[in-house]
Design a protein around this motif. Structure first.
Motif, PDB file in Angstrom:
ATOM      1  N   TYR A  30       0.743  -1.329  -0.232  1.00 52.92           N
ATOM      2  CA  TYR A  30      -0.132   0.200  -0.002  1.00 52.92           C
ATOM      3  C   TYR A  30       0.807   1.379  -0.133  1.00 52.92           C
ATOM      4  CZ  TYR A  30       0.918  -1.133   4.772  1.00 52.92           C
ATOM      5  OH  TYR A  30       1.635  -1.297   5.895  1.00 52.92           O
ATOM      6  N   TYR A  31       2.181   1.020  -0.084  1.00 52.09           N
ATOM      7  CA  TYR A  31       3.141   2.432  -0.249  1.00 52.09           C
ATOM      8  C   TYR A  31       3.979   1.608  -1.272  1.00 52.09           C
ATOM      9  CZ  TYR A  31       5.896   0.304   3.431  1.00 52.09           C
ATOM     10  OH  TYR A  31       6.704  -0.252   4.452  1.00 52.09           O
ATOM     11  N   PRO A  32       4.755   2.535  -2.024  1.00 51.40           N
ATOM     12  CA  PRO A  32       5.586   1.851  -3.369  1.00 51.40           C
ATOM     13  C   PRO A  32       6.668   0.955  -2.640  1.00 51.40           C
ATOM     14  CG  PRO A  32       5.304   4.525  -2.900  1.00 51.40           C
ATOM     15  CD  PRO A  32       5.001   3.912  -1.933  1.00 51.40           C
ATOM     16  N   ILE A  33       7.307   0.240  -3.540  1.00 47.64           N
ATOM     17  CA  ILE A  33       8.343  -0.855  -3.174  1.00 47.64           C
ATOM     18  C   ILE A  33       9.580   0.091  -2.992  1.00 47.64           C
ATOM     19  CG2 ILE A  33       7.225  -2.812  -4.246  1.00 47.64           C
ATOM     20  CD1 ILE A  33       9.624  -2.542  -6.282  1.00 47.64           C
ATOM     21  N   TYR A  34      10.400  -0.381  -2.284  1.00 47.72           N
ATOM     22  CA  TYR A  34      11.723   0.512  -1.691  1.00 47.72           C
ATOM     23  C   TYR A  34      12.338   1.214  -3.008  1.00 47.72           C
ATOM     24  CZ  TYR A  34      11.014  -2.235   2.210  1.00 47.72           C
ATOM     25  OH  TYR A  34      10.023  -2.712   3.304  1.00 47.72           O
ATOM     26  N   THR A  35      12.584   0.492  -4.073  1.00 49.65           N
ATOM     27  CA  THR A  35      13.438   1.049  -5.314  1.00 49.65           C
ATOM     28  C   THR A  35      12.635   2.179  -5.895  1.00 49.65           C
ATOM     29  OG1 THR A  35      12.470  -0.936  -6.373  1.00 49.65           O
ATOM     30  CG2 THR A  35      14.868  -0.934  -5.822  1.00 49.65           C
ATOM     31  N   ASP A  36      11.464   2.209  -5.876  1.00 47.14           N
ATOM     32  CA  ASP A  36      10.802   3.290  -6.575  1.00 47.14           C
ATOM     33  C   ASP A  36      10.681   4.402  -5.581  1.00 47.14           C
ATOM     34  OD1 ASP A  36      10.100   1.651  -8.643  1.00 47.14           O
ATOM     35  OD2 ASP A  36       8.028   1.353  -7.855  1.00 47.14           O
ATOM     36  N   ASP A  37      10.708   4.007  -4.334  1.00 49.16           N
ATOM     37  CA  ASP A  37      10.827   5.432  -3.343  1.00 49.16           C
ATOM     38  C   ASP A  37      12.108   6.007  -3.594  1.00 49.16           C
ATOM     39  OD1 ASP A  37       8.516   4.616  -1.789  1.00 49.16           O
ATOM     40  OD2 ASP A  37       9.523   3.578  -0.010  1.00 49.16           O
ATOM     41  N   LEU A  38      13.282   5.151  -3.576  1.00 52.98           N
ATOM     42  CA  LEU A  38      14.498   5.841  -3.959  1.00 52.98           C
ATOM     43  C   LEU A  38      14.749   6.642  -5.370  1.00 52.98           C
ATOM     44  CD1 LEU A  38      16.899   3.218  -1.969  1.00 52.98           C
ATOM     45  CD2 LEU A  38      15.672   4.903  -1.377  1.00 52.98           C
ATOM     46  N   GLY A  78       7.908   7.924   0.051  1.00 52.22           N
ATOM     47  CA  GLY A  78       6.788   7.027   0.179  1.00 52.22           C
ATOM     48  C   GLY A  78       6.290   6.962   1.625  1.00 52.22           C
ATOM     49  N   GLY A  79       6.587   8.101   2.370  1.00 55.53           N
ATOM     50  CA  GLY A  79       6.097   8.277   3.501  1.00 55.53           C
ATOM     51  C   GLY A  79       4.659   8.566   3.759  1.00 55.53           C
ATOM     52  N   PHE A  80       4.114   8.640   4.880  1.00 51.40           N
ATOM     53  CA  PHE A  80       2.520   8.621   5.325  1.00 51.40           C
ATOM     54  C   PHE A  80       2.430  10.122   5.812  1.00 51.40           C
ATOM     55  CE2 PHE A  80       3.172   4.046   6.478  1.00 51.40           C
ATOM     56  CZ  PHE A  80       2.420   3.651   5.209  1.00 51.40           C
ATOM     57  N   LEU A  81       0.917  10.679   5.795  1.00 58.01           N
ATOM     58  CA  LEU A  81       0.738  11.942   6.245  1.00 58.01           C
ATOM     59  C   LEU A  81       1.195  12.010   7.627  1.00 58.01           C
ATOM     60  CD1 LEU A  81      -2.464  12.208   4.204  1.00 58.01           C
ATOM     61  CD2 LEU A  81      -0.500  13.263   3.641  1.00 58.01           C
ATOM     62  N   ILE A 140       0.908  -5.578  -7.920  1.00 62.19           N
ATOM     63  CA  ILE A 140       0.797  -5.738  -6.418  1.00 62.19           C
ATOM     64  C   ILE A 140       0.962  -4.455  -5.893  1.00 62.19           C
ATOM     65  CG2 ILE A 140       1.385  -8.460  -6.433  1.00 62.19           C
ATOM     66  CD1 ILE A 140       4.058  -6.413  -5.132  1.00 62.19           C
ATOM     67  N   GLU A 141       1.683  -3.506  -6.493  1.00 68.04           N
ATOM     68  CA  GLU A 141       2.061  -2.208  -6.105  1.00 68.04           C
ATOM     69  C   GLU A 141       0.848  -1.446  -6.083  1.00 68.04           C
ATOM     70  OE1 GLU A 141       5.857   0.627  -6.355  1.00 68.04           O
ATOM     71  OE2 GLU A 141       5.579  -0.567  -7.846  1.00 68.04           O
ATOM     72  N   GLY A 142      -0.119  -1.021  -4.938  1.00 70.95           N
ATOM     73  CA  GLY A 142      -1.338  -0.281  -5.011  1.00 70.95           C
ATOM     74  C   GLY A 142      -1.130   1.056  -5.541  1.00 70.95           C
ATOM     75  N   VAL A 143      -0.042   1.834  -5.195  1.00 70.72           N
ATOM     76  CA  VAL A 143       0.231   3.021  -5.551  1.00 70.72           C
ATOM     77  C   VAL A 143       0.889   3.394  -6.917  1.00 70.72           C
ATOM     78  CG1 VAL A 143      -0.518   4.124  -3.157  1.00 70.72           C
ATOM     79  CG2 VAL A 143       1.746   3.636  -3.862  1.00 70.72           C
ATOM     80  N   ASN A 144       0.610   4.629  -7.524  1.00 74.72           N
ATOM     81  CA  ASN A 144       1.396   4.816  -8.751  1.00 74.72           C
ATOM     82  C   ASN A 144       2.405   5.874  -8.535  1.00 74.72           C
ATOM     83  OD1 ASN A 144      -0.495   6.591  -9.235  1.00 74.72           O
ATOM     84  ND2 ASN A 144      -1.613   5.360 -10.656  1.00 74.72           N
ATOM     85  N   LYS A 145       2.049   6.763  -7.216  1.00 76.01           N
ATOM     86  CA  LYS A 145       3.087   8.178  -7.237  1.00 76.01           C
ATOM     87  C   LYS A 145       3.655   7.934  -5.887  1.00 76.01           C
ATOM     88  CE  LYS A 145       1.163  11.161 -10.282  1.00 76.01           C
ATOM     89  NZ  LYS A 145       0.276  12.327 -10.649  1.00 76.01           N
ATOM     90  N   VAL A 146       4.740   8.709  -5.665  1.00 74.01           N
ATOM     91  CA  VAL A 146       5.441   8.440  -4.316  1.00 74.01           C
ATOM     92  C   VAL A 146       5.662   9.936  -3.831  1.00 74.01           C
ATOM     93  CG1 VAL A 146       7.790   7.915  -3.481  1.00 74.01           C
ATOM     94  CG2 VAL A 146       7.038   6.709  -5.456  1.00 74.01           C
ATOM     95  N   ARG A 147       5.336  10.008  -2.375  1.00 73.78           N
ATOM     96  CA  ARG A 147       5.270  11.356  -1.804  1.00 73.78           C
ATOM     97  C   ARG A 147       6.821  11.422  -1.372  1.00 73.78           C
ATOM     98  NH1 ARG A 147       1.557  13.844   1.238  1.00 73.78           N
ATOM     99  NH2 ARG A 147       3.196  14.348   3.068  1.00 73.78           N
TER     100      ARG A 147
END
Lengths: 458, 352
Positions: free
Chosen positions: A192-200, A335-338, A427-434
């Motif tokens: 429910y948050y991006p996989i680590y490589t997409d975060d980075l 990929g953090g939360f609010l 399986i990656e629910g979101v398509n954007k990264v905060r």
């Protein structure tokens, strides 16, 4: 009879009684929870004008139902012992609160119109796996036998141990861990948050956008020395970094929970003139690392200019109060939360839940947000599956195929970076990264970047 | 204390030395075998998983018992040697296509050789210093596994095939349970017999007083290394069974703390006793399962945090209680119970 013999016999009796007591407690059923006081809105006419007034009504036990409600379980394994204990406790609390909310209102969220079936009750079923694969295995068997239709993964060790089993059994699971191993090939564990490589990659995008010098920025990995931390070392991420104009320098590793400051690793970054350090860590790892960085006068606004960014298991909402404004300055998370004070409808809902169900003991850990998201996703998967199969006939495969795979644009009220969409292979629910950064003692959202989907699975 | 077999006089040396000496013991063994064969027909997946994990733990604790319980060489790196066995078997079967049955003895041997290498410090140091050396062994082994990423999969681990005989694959819980129990029985048989050999007696002599043993002509370096080798062979077998059970090899399956808990199993069961190793493994693993079930109930009654670290707390408490009240472990209690019933209905008075 000798005293020694008597002592031994007494000891054996105590051991026997302890075993019997343990078994008795294990077989006992927990008491039914008392419903909390409810606020009821009534319309009354005052001076000819209809007004809505709120009344606090002490809940009375509901009349005995004509037939017992069908029960579906949410949650699964938790890691209340070990490095992820704090995260798991917050997640568990969110699961419990959300289950109460759904059972009381039959709603899924205040902004949603769909209703949960009236004759079905949601219960939270969980066990502490201590982040140990062998324990997770027996817990999985136990919960499966109890007709648990959805499951959850509490960390990379559990994901690695159970991912093939879940896939074989066609059980859908939500996951607190989001490494690329979940995608090789995509199985039945959903994030429910991006996989680590997409975060980075998103952090790298943001840093590059703000790069003013003519030379290429130098990037290195500074990451946790475990499966989670090493999972970023895929050729695709390095190729992406080089493609967008970085010079890749190398990698340094820090224990998941360091027992001494990682001075050597940080000095290596300095000696190699690294401008951006990327990694995946949890707070017990990122906090001492960043503290040592500051001591060595390293940071975006310090003597040696370097920016440190990590994927979301390290939370700014935990990082900032723990470190203080000065020490935390400049740290970045993808990929953090609010934050709890964010005006998004999801955060308002989250705060209302806590006010209602735990007014005196509010959970301040940010993974309560993650827990609420997981609970929403699991409940939504169950609800969708129940549209095609009655609750008492549901099998895990029904929840996977008619539940998880049918989740499209699930509105989480802003709790996740974007609405959540799953499907076979997705399986990656979101398509954007905060991307958030600590600036002058505040968590500042510096942008929303596309989830690049770098990991190319077969 | 002397515990004699009442009404059971032996007329020949061979009878006295036999592994199973009475009809009653034959009866117990047959009963156990029947239970093990029949159990998977009735037991749930969870029970079979727990029993399989207990079986693997018993094999590992047998090895530690030979090394620590009999020879007195304390090791807190046992899980590292399990990792050697596990990864050897994983690499041989997954990367080189070996059969499990060929890979298992090689895995055991590899762990034994690792034990020999890391056992070398035992020739010079003992006690606390040896503990530190064995801890180092664990971390060196895990570090090597993480570094040789192309072979071991590094931190991502590697998939491992299930054991098979021809077209029959040990895929189901029941089939793997049978496999583990068969190996556990064999391991128990060998562990019991090792102690009765010349080497076994030398181990005990070294444990009791290494100086006296050396004066009596026991070559310390040889027997200490033999103890390391044999103990680590057991660890290697257990490690191989772990990775094939999960069908996956990962360093997370071999956490350092498990070495401490294996030592705890020996304390609870009784050091220097084969039965003790079994009691210890069974009791601490069952305690673990009980705590897992009790945790959520406690959490619902008090707070979610109440269940946190409950397993660690309970294991620690049990080990501490045994160290204080019954340092000879459950095996000693078992001997007392047997002694009581041996002369039943007549009361039995302890000689001391």
């Amino acid at each position: 009879m000798s005293t020694k013999r008597t002592t031994h016999r007494t000891f054996l009796v105590i051991v026997g009684l302890a075993i019997i007591a343990l078994i008795a407690v294990a077989c006992a059923t927990p008491p039914a929870p008392t419903p909390p006081p409810q606020i009821v809105k009534e319309t009354v006419v005052v001076a000819g004008t209809p007004q809505i007034v709120e009344k606090v009504v002490t809940a009375t036990p509901p009349p005995p139902p004509t037939s017992a409600p069908k029960v579906v379980y949410i949650s699964g394994t938790q890691s209340l012992t070990g490095a992820y204990a704090e995260d798991s406790a917050a997640i568990l609390a969110a699961f419990e609160d959300y289950a109460k909310y759904v059972n009381e209102t039959k709603l899924l969220a205040p902004w949603r119109t769909e209703k949960f079936p009236a004759d079905v009750k949601v219960e939270v079923l969980w066990r502490d796996d201590e982040l140990k694969p062998e324990k997770a295995l027996s817990i999985y068997d136990e919960l499966k036998a109890k007709n648990m239709l959805v499951y959850r993964i509490s960390g990379s060790p559990i994901a690695l141990a159970l991912m093939d089993k879940l896939n074989e059994d066609r059980v859908g699971a939500t996951s607190m861990a989001t490494g690329p191993y979940l995608l090789s090939p995509p199985k039945t564990i959903f994030t429910y948050y991006p996989i680590y490589t997409d975060d980075l990659a998103a952090i790298a995008d943001w840093f590059k956008e703000n790069w003013k010098e003519t030379r290429k920025p130098r990037v290195a990995y500074l990451t946790a020395d475990n499966a989670m931390g090493h999972s970023i070392e895929i050729p695709e991420l390095r190729a992406y970094l080089e493609k967008i104009g970085y010079e890749f320098v190398g990698a340094q590793y820090v224990p998941l929970v360091p027992t001494s400051p990682p001075t050597t690793q940080l000095l290596w970054l300095k000696e190699n003139k690294v401008d951006l350090a990327l990694g995946v860590m949890i707070n017990p790892g990122s906090q001492p690392t960043y503290k040592e960085m500051v001591r060595l006068d390293m940071g975006p606004n310090r003597g040696y200019k370097i920016t440190f960014g990590t994927g979301t298991p390290s939370h700014l909402q935990v990082f900032l109060p723990a470190m203080g404004a000065d020490l935390a300055e400049g740290y970045v998370v993808g990929g953090g939360f609010l934050g709890f004070d964010d005006p998004a409808p999801g955060m308002k809902f989250l705060n209302d839940l806590q006010t209602k169900y735990r007014p005196t003991k509010k959970v301040t850990h940010v993974m309560y947000v993650g827990g609420l998201l997981e609970a929403m996703i699991q409940t939504e998967a169950l609800r969708l599956a129940m549209q095609t199969t009655p609750a008492d006939k549901l099998k895990p495969v029904d929840v996977l195929e008619n539940g998880f795979y049918k989740i499209k644009n699930l509105d989480t009220g802003g709790l996740s970076a974007t609405p959540i969409t799953y499907g076979p292979g997705k399986i990656e629910g979101v398509n954007k990264v905060r991307v958030d950064q600590i600036q002058k003692g505040k968590i500042v959202n510096v942008g929303l970047y596309p989830a690049r989907g770098l990991y190319k699975h077969e | 204390m002397t515990l004699r077999l009442a009404h059971n006089l032996k007329s020949a040396y061979a009878l006295d030395m036999a592994f199973i000496r009475t009809r009653q013991q034959w009866g117990w063994l047959l009963g156990l075998l029947v239970v093990l064969v029949v159990l998977p027909l009735f037991a749930s997946d969870q029970i079979l998983t727990v029993l399989t994990i207990i079986g693997i733990a018993i094999i590992s604790v047998h090895g530690l018992n030979i090394l620590t319980g009999y020879c007195g060489q304390i090791s807190i790196g046992h899980v590292g040697f399990m990792a050697v066995g596990g990864y050897t078997s994983a690499i041989l079967t997954a990367k080189l296509g070996w059969s499990f049955w060929a890979a298992l003895p090689v895995a055991a041997l590899a762990a034994g050789v690792a034990g020999l290498i890391f056992g070398l410090p035992s020739l010079k140091i003992k006690g606390f210093y040896l503990i530190m050396a064995t801890i180092a062994a664990h971390f060196i082994i895990i570090w090597l596994v993480l570094q040789f990423r192309t072979i071991t999969g590094g931190p991502d681990g590697m998939p491992v095939p299930k054991p098979a005989i021809g077209s029959f694959v040990f895929k189901t819980k029941a089939s793997y349970f049978y496999l583990v129990m068969a190996i556990t029985l064999l391991a128990t048989f060998f562990a019991t017999n090792i102690v009765r050999t010349r080497a076994g007696r030398a181990f005990v002599a070294i444990r009791d007083n290494d100086l006296a043993a050396e004066v009596m002509g026991i070559r310390l370096w040889s027997y200490k290394l033999q103890a390391f080798f044999v103990g680590c062979v057991y660890a290697g077998v257990a490690g191989a069974l772990v990775v094939h059970y999960f069908a996956f090899a990962s360093v997370d399956q071999f956490p350092f703390m498990d070495s401490v808990w294996y030592l705890g199993m020996l304390i609870v069961g009784g050091m220097g006793s084969t039965v003790g190793a079994i009691f210890g493994a069974v009791s601490l693993k069952l305690l673990d399962e009980a705590v897992t079930i009790v945790g959520p109930i406690l959490s619902a009654a008090v707070a979610p945090q109440a269940a946190a670290a409950l397993a660690l707390f309970m294991r620690g408490l049990v080990i501490a209680v045994f160290l204080i009240f019954e340092p000879r472990g459950l095996a000693h209690g078992w001997e007392l119970i047997k002694a009581y019933f041996r002369l039943w209905p007549f009361s039995f008075e302890d000689a001391d």
